[in-house]
Design a protein around this motif. Structure first.
Motif, PDB file in Angstrom:
ATOM      1  N   ALA A 282      -6.911   4.572  -7.726  1.00 31.97           N
ATOM      2  CA  ALA A 282      -5.635   5.000  -8.325  1.00 31.97           C
ATOM      3  C   ALA A 282      -5.828   6.375  -8.959  1.00 31.97           C
ATOM      4  O   ALA A 282      -6.822   6.621  -9.639  1.00 31.97           O
ATOM      5  CB  ALA A 282      -5.188   3.986  -9.360  1.00 31.97           C
TER       6      ALA A 282
ATOM      7  N   TYR B  19      -1.271   3.874  -9.439  1.00 31.44           N
ATOM      8  CA  TYR B  19      -1.177   4.657  -8.205  1.00 31.44           C
ATOM      9  C   TYR B  19      -0.038   5.681  -8.316  1.00 31.44           C
ATOM     10  O   TYR B  19       1.012   5.388  -8.901  1.00 31.44           O
ATOM     11  CB  TYR B  19      -0.971   3.746  -6.990  1.00 31.44           C
ATOM     12  CG  TYR B  19      -2.249   3.014  -6.630  1.00 31.44           C
ATOM     13  CD1 TYR B  19      -3.230   3.651  -5.883  1.00 31.44           C
ATOM     14  CD2 TYR B  19      -2.486   1.726  -7.085  1.00 31.44           C
ATOM     15  CE1 TYR B  19      -4.417   3.009  -5.586  1.00 31.44           C
ATOM     16  CE2 TYR B  19      -3.673   1.075  -6.792  1.00 31.44           C
ATOM     17  CZ  TYR B  19      -4.632   1.719  -6.034  1.00 31.44           C
ATOM     18  OH  TYR B  19      -5.811   1.090  -5.755  1.00 31.44           O
TER      19      TYR B  19
ATOM     20  N   GLN C 192       0.628   8.533  -3.329  1.00 32.97           N
ATOM     21  CA  GLN C 192      -0.241   7.466  -2.804  1.00 32.97           C
ATOM     22  C   GLN C 192       0.600   6.284  -2.311  1.00 32.97           C
ATOM     23  O   GLN C 192       0.328   5.712  -1.259  1.00 32.97           O
ATOM     24  CB  GLN C 192      -1.187   6.970  -3.902  1.00 32.97           C
ATOM     25  CG  GLN C 192      -2.429   7.828  -4.098  1.00 32.97           C
ATOM     26  CD  GLN C 192      -3.360   7.225  -5.141  1.00 32.97           C
ATOM     27  OE1 GLN C 192      -2.955   6.991  -6.283  1.00 32.97           O
ATOM     28  NE2 GLN C 192      -4.592   6.959  -4.749  1.00 32.97           N
TER      29      GLN C 192
END
Lengths: 178, 175
Positions: free
Chosen positions: A49, A103, A107
């Motif tokens: 993340a 995240y 992403q």
């Protein structure tokens, strides 16, 4: 050791044990949050993340924001965030889990694109062939402005023609005087 | 001015005609899956009997992974096709059904009446459906002997189509 001292020491040991248990529980919760309920395959796909875990109102806002960038797979022109159908609700829940785990928007969008293809994005990414979609409207507006400018110049020409009219009048006066 | 208008008109209309022409070359209802040609996302799910099914454990034989529901008419039409294919390919291929937004009880009642063609997997929170990018039901992913997604089929498959896909997938990457 006097009885009161032993009791104080026992209370301190109990408090320390409770503190350790609390820290362990918090650590486990954080680990679960970091994983975002993902399996090994998904973690490999997403990588680590890029942000910090998020919660509360910020989590709601970010999850909605990202969900509104994705197309509901079974609806006509609705975003995942705005659709009430089961498929979109599941996707929105997944987005929420990923945002909570830290995240980033890119992403998460890339993750869904990896499964559904670029069509899942409501707006195409401004790169490669897609640039046509972003550039063409600007080009069309510029061409339109060019056409309008030419027309305006053409309409403004009679002012110049006024000078010709004056020369014509002069010639007529000269002819009459003769 | 007329000449300029002609050039500008051609500059605008020709690219649009090219885009239109390109559009005719593909089926607008088909959305290519980015998973085709890539390793199939792994999963472990429970079937309706409570048995764990792991995709990784099925490597070595082609897998037919079908997302379906009882509310979906094409899924009902496709059901006998899958039953016949599962019989023909028994021992040579794996057939897995994944419940797509449906009640387990409805699926169980349906399978009691019409028969099953393979394990029916429960997909909590649609995790596997999302991972496979399922747009609707039925959708079928054909996974080859090496665990690579060879094809995604949206809509009901015909017997000959499924036969051809399984034959290709059973040969692996060499096919």
């Amino acid at each position: 050791m006097p009885r009161a001292g032993r009791a104080r020491a026992a209370r301190r040991r109990a408090a320390a044990a409770a503190l350790l248990a609390l820290l362990a529980a918090l650590g486990a919760t954080a680990a679960r949050g970091q994983a975002g309920g993902l399996d090994e395959d998904e973690r490999r796909e997403l990588g680590p993340a890029q942000g910090a875990p998020v919660s509360g109102a910020l989590l709601d806002a970010r999850a909605y924001e990202i969900g509104s960038l994705l197309r509901c797979p079974v609806c006509q022109g609705l975003s995942v965030a705005d659709s009430p159908v089961d498929a979109a609700v599941s996707m929105q829940a997944k987005i929420r889990r990923l945002v909570a785990a830290g995240y980033s928007e890119e992403q998460i969008l890339a993750y869904f694109e990896g499964s559904y293809g670029e069509f899942i994005r409501l707006s195409p990414k401004p790169e490669g062939f897609n640039l046509v979609v972003w550039i063409l409207p600007v080009v069309a507006v510029l061409v339109g402005l060019g056409i309008v400018a030419r027309r305006v110049r053409a309409v403004a020409r009679p002012a110049a023609a006024g000078e010709d009219l004056e020369a014509y009048r002069r010639k007529v006066r000269e002819a009459v005087e003769e | 001015m007329n000449r300029t208008a002609l050039i500008v008109g051609l500059l605008i209309s020709l690219p649009l005609l090219v885009f239109l022409g390109l559009g005719f070359r593909s089926d607008p209802h088909t959305i290519e899956s980015p998973l085709v040609g890539r390793p199939a996302p792994g999963f472990e799910l429970l079937d309706l009997t409570g048995r764990t099914v792991s995709l990784a454990a099925l490597r070595g034989k082609p897998v037919v992974l079908n997302f379906w529901a009882t509310w979906c008419q094409p899924c009902i039409a496709e059901h006998p096709v899958l039953i016949r294919a599962a019989e023909r390919w028994a021992g040579r291929a794996h057939f897995l059904g994944v419940i797509y937004h449906d009640e387990e009880s409805a699926i169980e009642r349906f399978l009691e009446r019409r028969g099953a063609w393979g394990p029916t997997l429960v997909d909590p929170d649609s995790r596997v459906a999302i991972r496979y990018g399922v747009y609707g039901a039925p959708e079928t992913f054909i996974i080859d002997v090496e665990g690579i997604v060879r094809e995604k089929v949206a809509g009901a498959m015909s017997p000959s189509q499924l036969e051809r896909l399984l034959s290709d997938a059973s040969r692996g990457a060499a096919s």
